[in-house]
Design a protein around this motif. Sequence first.
Motif, PDB file in Angstrom:
ATOM      1  N   PRO A 133       0.779  -1.376  -0.020  1.00  0.00           N
ATOM      2  CA  PRO A 133       0.008   0.001   0.120  1.00  0.00           C
ATOM      3  C   PRO A 133       0.837   1.297  -0.021  1.00  0.00           C
ATOM      4  O   PRO A 133       2.040   1.333   0.478  1.00  0.00           O
ATOM      5  CB  PRO A 133      -0.683  -0.101   1.128  1.00  0.00           C
ATOM      6  CG  PRO A 133      -0.318  -0.978   2.167  1.00  0.00           C
ATOM      7  CD  PRO A 133       0.580  -2.072   1.327  1.00  0.00           C
ATOM      8  N   ASP A 134       0.282   2.392  -0.491  1.00  0.00           N
ATOM      9  CA  ASP A 134       0.861   3.569  -0.388  1.00  0.00           C
ATOM     10  C   ASP A 134       1.386   3.993   1.034  1.00  0.00           C
ATOM     11  O   ASP A 134       0.694   3.656   1.983  1.00  0.00           O
ATOM     12  CB  ASP A 134      -0.398   4.663  -0.551  1.00  0.00           C
ATOM     13  CG  ASP A 134       0.291   5.987  -1.178  1.00  0.00           C
ATOM     14  OD1 ASP A 134       1.513   6.417  -0.960  1.00  0.00           O
ATOM     15  OD2 ASP A 134      -0.312   6.985  -1.549  1.00  0.00           O
ATOM     16  N   GLY A 135       2.530   4.286   1.252  1.00  0.00           N
ATOM     17  CA  GLY A 135       3.094   4.604   2.538  1.00  0.00           C
ATOM     18  C   GLY A 135       3.752   3.519   3.321  1.00  0.00           C
ATOM     19  O   GLY A 135       4.202   3.409   4.257  1.00  0.00           O
ATOM     20  N   GLY A 141       3.558   5.826  -2.694  1.00  0.00           N
ATOM     21  CA  GLY A 141       2.898   5.059  -3.962  1.00  0.00           C
ATOM     22  C   GLY A 141       2.572   3.757  -3.305  1.00  0.00           C
ATOM     23  O   GLY A 141       3.159   3.062  -2.833  1.00  0.00           O
ATOM     24  N   GLU A 142       1.256   3.162  -3.943  1.00  0.00           N
ATOM     25  CA  GLU A 142       0.955   1.877  -3.920  1.00  0.00           C
ATOM     26  C   GLU A 142       1.651   1.136  -5.088  1.00  0.00           C
ATOM     27  O   GLU A 142       1.683   1.696  -6.195  1.00  0.00           O
ATOM     28  CB  GLU A 142      -0.471   1.811  -4.553  1.00  0.00           C
ATOM     29  CG  GLU A 142      -1.230   0.128  -4.253  1.00  0.00           C
ATOM     30  CD  GLU A 142      -2.606   0.273  -4.701  1.00  0.00           C
ATOM     31  OE1 GLU A 142      -3.329   0.109  -3.779  1.00  0.00           O
ATOM     32  OE2 GLU A 142      -2.930   0.145  -5.924  1.00  0.00           O
ATOM     33  N   LEU A 143       2.241  -0.012  -4.798  1.00  0.00           N
ATOM     34  CA  LEU A 143       3.186  -0.781  -5.662  1.00  0.00           C
ATOM     35  C   LEU A 143       2.457  -2.158  -5.862  1.00  0.00           C
ATOM     36  O   LEU A 143       2.130  -2.638  -4.841  1.00  0.00           O
ATOM     37  CB  LEU A 143       4.707  -1.033  -4.979  1.00  0.00           C
ATOM     38  CG  LEU A 143       5.829  -1.304  -5.753  1.00  0.00           C
ATOM     39  CD1 LEU A 143       6.172  -0.497  -6.899  1.00  0.00           C
ATOM     40  CD2 LEU A 143       6.957  -1.961  -5.011  1.00  0.00           C
ATOM     41  N   SER A 164       3.971   1.295  -9.655  1.00  0.00           N
ATOM     42  CA  SER A 164       3.720   1.990  -8.625  1.00  0.00           C
ATOM     43  C   SER A 164       2.975   3.363  -9.135  1.00  0.00           C
ATOM     44  O   SER A 164       3.006   3.715 -10.365  1.00  0.00           O
ATOM     45  CB  SER A 164       4.892   2.549  -7.965  1.00  0.00           C
ATOM     46  OG  SER A 164       4.321   3.549  -7.074  1.00  0.00           O
ATOM     47  N   ASN A 165       1.933   3.917  -8.356  1.00  0.00           N
ATOM     48  CA  ASN A 165       1.157   5.044  -8.941  1.00  0.00           C
ATOM     49  C   ASN A 165       1.813   6.303  -8.369  1.00  0.00           C
ATOM     50  O   ASN A 165       1.497   7.300  -8.452  1.00  0.00           O
ATOM     51  CB  ASN A 165      -0.170   5.012  -8.576  1.00  0.00           C
ATOM     52  CG  ASN A 165      -0.559   5.215  -7.117  1.00  0.00           C
ATOM     53  OD1 ASN A 165       0.291   5.223  -6.383  1.00  0.00           O
ATOM     54  ND2 ASN A 165      -1.802   4.887  -6.851  1.00  0.00           N
ATOM     55  N   LYS A 166       2.936   6.163  -7.790  1.00  0.00           N
ATOM     56  CA  LYS A 166       3.946   7.514  -7.500  1.00  0.00           C
ATOM     57  C   LYS A 166       5.314   7.077  -7.419  1.00  0.00           C
ATOM     58  O   LYS A 166       5.630   5.771  -7.582  1.00  0.00           O
ATOM     59  CB  LYS A 166       3.774   7.925  -6.009  1.00  0.00           C
ATOM     60  CG  LYS A 166       2.473   8.641  -5.613  1.00  0.00           C
ATOM     61  CD  LYS A 166       2.448   9.212  -4.273  1.00  0.00           C
ATOM     62  CE  LYS A 166       1.339   9.602  -3.539  1.00  0.00           C
ATOM     63  NZ  LYS A 166       1.229   9.605  -2.124  1.00  0.00           N
TER      64      LYS A 166
HETATM   65  C1  LIG Z   1      -2.450   5.307  -5.566  1.00  0.00           C
HETATM   66  O1  LIG Z   1      -3.456   4.071  -5.234  1.00  0.00           O
HETATM   67  C2  LIG Z   1      -3.938   4.440  -3.838  1.00  0.00           C
HETATM   68  C3  LIG Z   1      -4.648   2.993  -3.751  1.00  0.00           C
HETATM   69  O2  LIG Z   1      -5.499   2.903  -4.660  1.00  0.00           O
HETATM   70  C4  LIG Z   1      -4.818   5.422  -3.644  1.00  0.00           C
HETATM   71  O3  LIG Z   1      -5.314   5.544  -2.282  1.00  0.00           O
HETATM   72  C5  LIG Z   1      -3.919   6.539  -3.931  1.00  0.00           C
HETATM   73  O4  LIG Z   1      -4.378   7.635  -3.817  1.00  0.00           O
HETATM   74  C6  LIG Z   1      -3.179   6.544  -5.303  1.00  0.00           C
HETATM   75  N1  LIG Z   1      -2.212   7.609  -5.390  1.00  0.00           N
HETATM   76  C7  LIG Z   1      -2.166   8.153  -6.614  1.00  0.00           C
HETATM   77  C8  LIG Z   1      -1.143   9.405  -6.706  1.00  0.00           C
HETATM   78  O5  LIG Z   1      -3.037   8.064  -7.665  1.00  0.00           O
END
Ligand SMILES: *[C@@H]1O[C@H](CO)[C@@H](O)[C@H](O)[C@H]1NC(C)=O
Length: 320
Positions: A133-135, A141-143, A164-166
């Motif tokens: 999970p993110d953090g 980022g969520e990986l 990852s989304n970050k």
């Molecule tokens: C990344 O994914 C997590 C879980 O879905 C979400 O909480 C978070 O806001 C997302 N962050 C971005 C930058 O999209």
Amino acid sequence: MTEVRQELFGEVPGQGTVERWTLQSPSVSVQVISLGCAITSIKSRGRSGELSDIVLGFDSLQGYLNNTRYFGVVVGRVANRIAGGNFVVDGKEYQLAINNGPNALHGGLKGFDKAIWATQALDSGVKLTLTSPDGDEGYPGELKVSVAYTLKEDTLSIQYYACSNKTTPVNLTNHTYFNLAGHDAPDIYDHVVSIKADAYLPVDDTMIPTGEVRPVEGTPFDLRSPVLIGPRLQVLPGPGFDHNFCLQSPGEPLEERQCARVHHPASGRVLEVSTTQPGVQFYTANFLDGTISGKGGATYPKRCSFCLETQNWPDAVNKT
Ligand SMILES: *[C@@H]1O[C@H](CO)[C@@H](O)[C@H](O)[C@H]1NC(C)=O
Ligand SMILES: *[C@@H]1O[C@H](CO)[C@@H](O)[C@H](O)[C@H]1NC(C)=O
Ligand SMILES: *[C@@H]1O[C@H](CO)[C@@H](O)[C@H](O)[C@H]1NC(C)=O
Ligand SMILES: CC(=O)N[C@H]1CO[C@H](CO)[C@@H](O)[C@@H]1O
């Protein structure tokens, strides 16, 4: 043909069940568990046909739950040490948990090695997946991570995927300890090693690379031609090898090639390691001390085994 089997390995109260997968080719058998994505056994034949298990590990789940030396596991998000456990990405500073002197090591307090991964059968192997999970452990980022183990004849391939989304540092590796004479042999002094690296990274007292990239030429780190490990360890400063060997610059395009070869003349066994990564950490189990209760009652003393951890250069997030 590789046969793939699955069975229950154990239960972690409150966390779920752990599976064990067996990949069996005509010459090699590999076992993997879903806790930590760990390789728990690799059996191969020696020159006279005898089958030996050549990786360190434990007989039961309890051993892997208390696996302080990372036997066989996938290490992440970032293998090796990050100085001070902090880094800056996208202009933001991140502080990770400190778990190794002043530094962050091997993904933190609850790294990927302590998670139960989801599993899925493949043609000649198994794929394990995990969402961090993110953090998680302080990382941004969520990986989503997956690791695929496939066995074809005597080649075990490990393919890593992470998204990852970050922006986040990621460097996965696996931490298998080998002794080609058999996991319970007392040392690796009779193994012959070669590593195709013209340079290595000298380290400070806390094992963080100093930033210097030093040519191996004329040093005990020159393993470009095969070297018998026992005598070489005697002339090495410090407790043993625990160094990153530089295969290429971190920025260069990566093509899979062989980087290391270890030969055990007595049994005839050979381990060849290929990678797309720019570095390989060669570790000679300097911090094992014979206090572990391993498979079949083995105790795993200092320098009883070696690891070749293919990876990005350590502390890369602070050095590039
Ligand atoms: C990344 O994914 C997590 C879980 O879905 C979400 O909480 C978070 O806001 C997302 N962050 C971005 C930058 O999209
Ligand atoms: C956990 O591992 C450590 C180090 O290997 C060992 O000293 C300790 O006895 C182990 N504890 C249990 C409960 O197995
Ligand atoms: C897996 O681990 C073993 C032992 O550390 C190493 O020889 C091999 O290069 C690793 N493979 C990958 C793909 O990281
Ligand atoms: C394979 C991989 O994910 N490598 C990463 C290792 O970490 C550095 C930053 O520390 C990234 O630049 C690499 O992409």
